[in-house]
Design an enzyme around this catalytic site. Structure first.
Site, PDB file in Angstrom:
ATOM      1  N   SER A   1       0.852  -1.196   0.000  1.00  8.52           N
ATOM      2  CA  SER A   1       0.000   0.000   0.000  1.00  8.52           C
ATOM      3  C   SER A   1       0.886   1.243   0.000  1.00  8.52           C
ATOM      4  O   SER A   1       1.931   1.271   0.663  1.00  8.52           O
ATOM      5  CB  SER A   1      -0.883   0.010   1.251  1.00  8.52           C
ATOM      6  OG  SER A   1      -1.488   1.280   1.396  1.00  8.52           O
TER       7      SER A   1
ATOM      8  N   TYR B   1      -2.243  -1.354  10.227  1.00  4.68           N
ATOM      9  CA  TYR B   1      -2.353  -1.643   8.785  1.00  4.68           C
ATOM     10  C   TYR B   1      -1.048  -1.281   8.074  1.00  4.68           C
ATOM     11  O   TYR B   1      -0.510  -2.065   7.282  1.00  4.68           O
ATOM     12  CB  TYR B   1      -3.523  -0.852   8.199  1.00  4.68           C
ATOM     13  CG  TYR B   1      -3.674  -1.013   6.704  1.00  4.68           C
ATOM     14  CD1 TYR B   1      -4.145  -2.202   6.153  1.00  4.68           C
ATOM     15  CD2 TYR B   1      -3.321   0.010   5.814  1.00  4.68           C
ATOM     16  CE1 TYR B   1      -4.278  -2.362   4.777  1.00  4.68           C
ATOM     17  CE2 TYR B   1      -3.453  -0.143   4.443  1.00  4.68           C
ATOM     18  CZ  TYR B   1      -3.929  -1.324   3.933  1.00  4.68           C
ATOM     19  OH  TYR B   1      -4.052  -1.483   2.566  1.00  4.68           O
TER      20      TYR B   1
ATOM     21  N   LYS C   1       1.739  -3.634   6.036  1.00  2.00           N
ATOM     22  CA  LYS C   1       2.086  -3.469   4.620  1.00  2.00           C
ATOM     23  C   LYS C   1       3.577  -3.140   4.448  1.00  2.00           C
ATOM     24  O   LYS C   1       4.182  -3.506   3.442  1.00  2.00           O
ATOM     25  CB  LYS C   1       1.205  -2.381   3.992  1.00  2.00           C
ATOM     26  CG  LYS C   1      -0.282  -2.792   3.887  1.00  2.00           C
ATOM     27  CD  LYS C   1      -0.465  -3.996   2.969  1.00  2.00           C
ATOM     28  CE  LYS C   1      -1.928  -4.298   2.693  1.00  2.00           C
ATOM     29  NZ  LYS C   1      -2.113  -5.425   1.767  1.00  2.00           N
TER      30      LYS C   1
HETATM   31  N1  LIG Z   1      -8.738  -0.175  -2.152  1.00  2.37           N
HETATM   32  C1  LIG Z   1      -7.711   0.607  -1.822  1.00  2.37           C
HETATM   33  O1  LIG Z   1      -7.811   1.835  -1.759  1.00  2.37           O
HETATM   34  C2  LIG Z   1      -6.353  -0.011  -1.519  1.00  2.37           C
HETATM   35  C3  LIG Z   1      -5.221   0.823  -1.478  1.00  2.37           C
HETATM   36  C4  LIG Z   1      -3.970   0.255  -1.199  1.00  2.37           C
HETATM   37  C5  LIG Z   1      -3.862  -1.106  -0.993  1.00  2.37           C
HETATM   38  N2  LIG Z   1      -4.993  -1.901  -1.039  1.00  2.37           N
HETATM   39  C6  LIG Z   1      -4.816  -3.325  -0.840  1.00  2.37           C
HETATM   40  O2  LIG Z   1      -5.410  -3.986  -1.958  1.00  2.37           O
HETATM   41  C7  LIG Z   1      -5.938  -5.250  -1.546  1.00  2.37           C
HETATM   42  C8  LIG Z   1      -7.396  -5.364  -1.908  1.00  2.37           C
HETATM   43  O3  LIG Z   1      -8.123  -4.299  -1.357  1.00  2.37           O
HETATM   44  P1  LIG Z   1      -9.694  -4.091  -1.628  1.00  2.37           P
HETATM   45  O4  LIG Z   1      -9.958  -2.637  -1.558  1.00  2.37           O
HETATM   46  O5  LIG Z   1     -10.109  -4.846  -2.832  1.00  2.37           O
HETATM   47  O6  LIG Z   1     -10.303  -4.721  -0.294  1.00  2.37           O
HETATM   48  P2  LIG Z   1     -11.299  -5.948  -0.047  1.00  2.37           P
HETATM   49  O7  LIG Z   1     -11.629  -5.905   1.409  1.00  2.37           O
HETATM   50  O8  LIG Z   1     -12.426  -5.895  -1.030  1.00  2.37           O
HETATM   51  O9  LIG Z   1     -10.423  -7.227  -0.404  1.00  2.37           O
HETATM   52  C9  LIG Z   1      -9.776  -8.020   0.532  1.00  2.37           C
HETATM   53  C10 LIG Z   1     -10.234  -9.461   0.354  1.00  2.37           C
HETATM   54  O10 LIG Z   1      -9.446 -10.289   1.223  1.00  2.37           O
HETATM   55  C11 LIG Z   1     -10.294 -11.296   1.748  1.00  2.37           C
HETATM   56  N3  LIG Z   1      -9.735 -11.843   3.003  1.00  2.37           N
HETATM   57  C12 LIG Z   1      -9.722 -11.261   4.228  1.00  2.37           C
HETATM   58  N4  LIG Z   1      -9.188 -12.106   5.135  1.00  2.37           N
HETATM   59  C13 LIG Z   1      -8.844 -13.235   4.460  1.00  2.37           C
HETATM   60  C14 LIG Z   1      -8.259 -14.463   4.855  1.00  2.37           C
HETATM   61  N5  LIG Z   1      -7.907 -14.706   6.139  1.00  2.37           N
HETATM   62  N6  LIG Z   1      -8.024 -15.404   3.909  1.00  2.37           N
HETATM   63  C15 LIG Z   1      -8.391 -15.176   2.618  1.00  2.37           C
HETATM   64  N7  LIG Z   1      -8.975 -14.039   2.188  1.00  2.37           N
HETATM   65  C16 LIG Z   1      -9.200 -13.070   3.102  1.00  2.37           C
HETATM   66  C17 LIG Z   1     -11.626 -10.576   1.970  1.00  2.37           C
HETATM   67  O11 LIG Z   1     -12.701 -11.497   2.087  1.00  2.37           O
HETATM   68  C18 LIG Z   1     -11.703  -9.671   0.748  1.00  2.37           C
HETATM   69  O12 LIG Z   1     -12.406 -10.292  -0.325  1.00  2.37           O
HETATM   70  C19 LIG Z   1      -5.637  -5.359  -0.047  1.00  2.37           C
HETATM   71  O13 LIG Z   1      -4.379  -5.999   0.136  1.00  2.37           O
HETATM   72  C20 LIG Z   1      -5.534  -3.894   0.383  1.00  2.37           C
HETATM   73  O14 LIG Z   1      -4.783  -3.752   1.567  1.00  2.37           O
HETATM   74  C21 LIG Z   1      -6.219  -1.382  -1.295  1.00  2.37           C
END
Ligand SMILES: NC(=O)c1ccc[n+]([C@@H]2O[C@H](COP(=O)([O-])OP(=O)(O)OC[C@H]3O[C@@H](n4cnc5c(N)ncnc54)[C@H](O)[C@@H]3O)[C@@H](O)[C@H]2O)c1
Length: 263
Positions: free
Chosen positions: A157, A170, A174
């Site tokens: 992130s 968090y 990361k």
């Molecule tokens: N959306 C953003 O703005 C953003 C920015 C930077 C980084 N990220 C990173 O991108 C990735 C996806 O983010 P997102 O926005 O799609 O979030 P999201 O919450 O939709 O996706 C995360 C997924 O991980 C799954 N998960 C949680 N615990 C789990 C476990 N123990 N085993 C297996 N699966 C599990 C959840 O069910 C979910 O579907 C994450 O790593 C997040 O930290 C997101």
């Protein structure tokens, strides 16, 4: 060993790609992008019904390819190992995993609070999913990647750069992913396996929209590119990092945030 000769197009036909956290959001978008590039794709998530549905939707769109949705809890080594075995079986004739995208994380549901007030159990939980998860998944796919090379893309992130306040657990998880990426890159490089981190800025997904009061307006007044990011803005970097175009790139962190911060 992966072909070091750069391809002119990103083509994943005949490759097996495993994406964790693929029930929705960015993970679903990564899976879709790899499928569109011709890959056989395994979508995995702890949300078992949702990930099966996501895989069925994708399979209807890409009928020529093998697409499967499987349950996993990335905090459990046995669950990760079982997932890797099933992913390798997706194409039994080649029985290998070419790409792992470690995307599963806890994110939007986390408490925002000063580090001195954060719940210790929540700290442990976020480390278990966001940091131990990618570590366990990489261990699980390693035996298959050792046979023919491969690529691991760890989703970090851009908050690691900004050190956004009230989110220490968090951000620490990361930052750990970036350190893990470098260490594994050194260990796996001699085996033809690249390991890189992808660090998105705020990206509009169901999770982030629920998190920020004005996520859609985020970025309109800051950074080099003045708009919010969609998942489609991020997926190209994952395809690149996993492709032969990036065969000589490993241990790196690719920040995709529209130029909100520079390193
Ligand atoms: N959306 C953003 O703005 C953003 C920015 C930077 C980084 N990220 C990173 O991108 C990735 C996806 O983010 P997102 O926005 O799609 O979030 P999201 O919450 O939709 O996706 C995360 C997924 O991980 C799954 N998960 C949680 N615990 C789990 C476990 N123990 N085993 C297996 N699966 C599990 C959840 O069910 C979910 O579907 C994450 O790593 C997040 O930290 C997101």
């Amino acid at each position: 060993m992966r072909d070091a000769k750069p391809a002119t197009q990103i083509d994943f036909r005949g490759r097996t790609v495993l994406v964790t956290g693929a029930a929705g959001g960015l993970g679903r978008a990564f899976a879709g992008a790899f499928a569109a590039a011709g890959a056989d794709v395994v979508l995995a998530d702890i949300a078992a019904d949702a990930v099966r549905e996501a895989a069925q939707d994708l399979a209807r769109e890409f009928r020529e390819q093998r697409i499967s949705g499987l349950a996993v809890d990335v905090t459990q080594q046995a669950s990760c190992d079982a997932l890797a075995r099933q992913a390798a079986d997706l194409a039994p004739e080649r029985s290998r995993i070419d790409v792992l995208v470690n995307n599963a994380a806890i994110y939007a549901t986390l408490t925002r609070a000063g580090f001195h007030e954060l719940d210790i159990d929540e700290w442990d939980r976020v480390m278990a999913v966001n940091l131990k998860g990618p570590f366990l998944m990489a261990r699980a796919v390693r035996p298959w990647m050792l046979q023919a090379g491969g690529s691991i893309v760890n989703v970090a992130s851009a908050t690691v750069l900004s050190g956004t306040p009230l989110w220490a657990h968090y951000i620490a998880s990361k930052a750990g992913v970036i350190g893990l990426t470098r260490s594994m890159a050194n260990e796996l490089g001699p085996h033809g396996i690249t390991v890189n981190a992808l660090a998105p800025g705020i990206t509009l997904t169901g999770a982030s929209l629920g998190l920020l009061p004005d996520a859609a307006g985020y970025g309109a007044t800051r950074g080099a590119i003045r708009r919010a990011a969609n998942a489609d803005d991020i997926v190209g970097a994952a395809l690149y990092l996993a492709s032969p175009l990036a065969a000589f790139m490993t241990g790196q962190t690719l920040v995709v945030d529209g130029g909100k911060q520079f390193i």
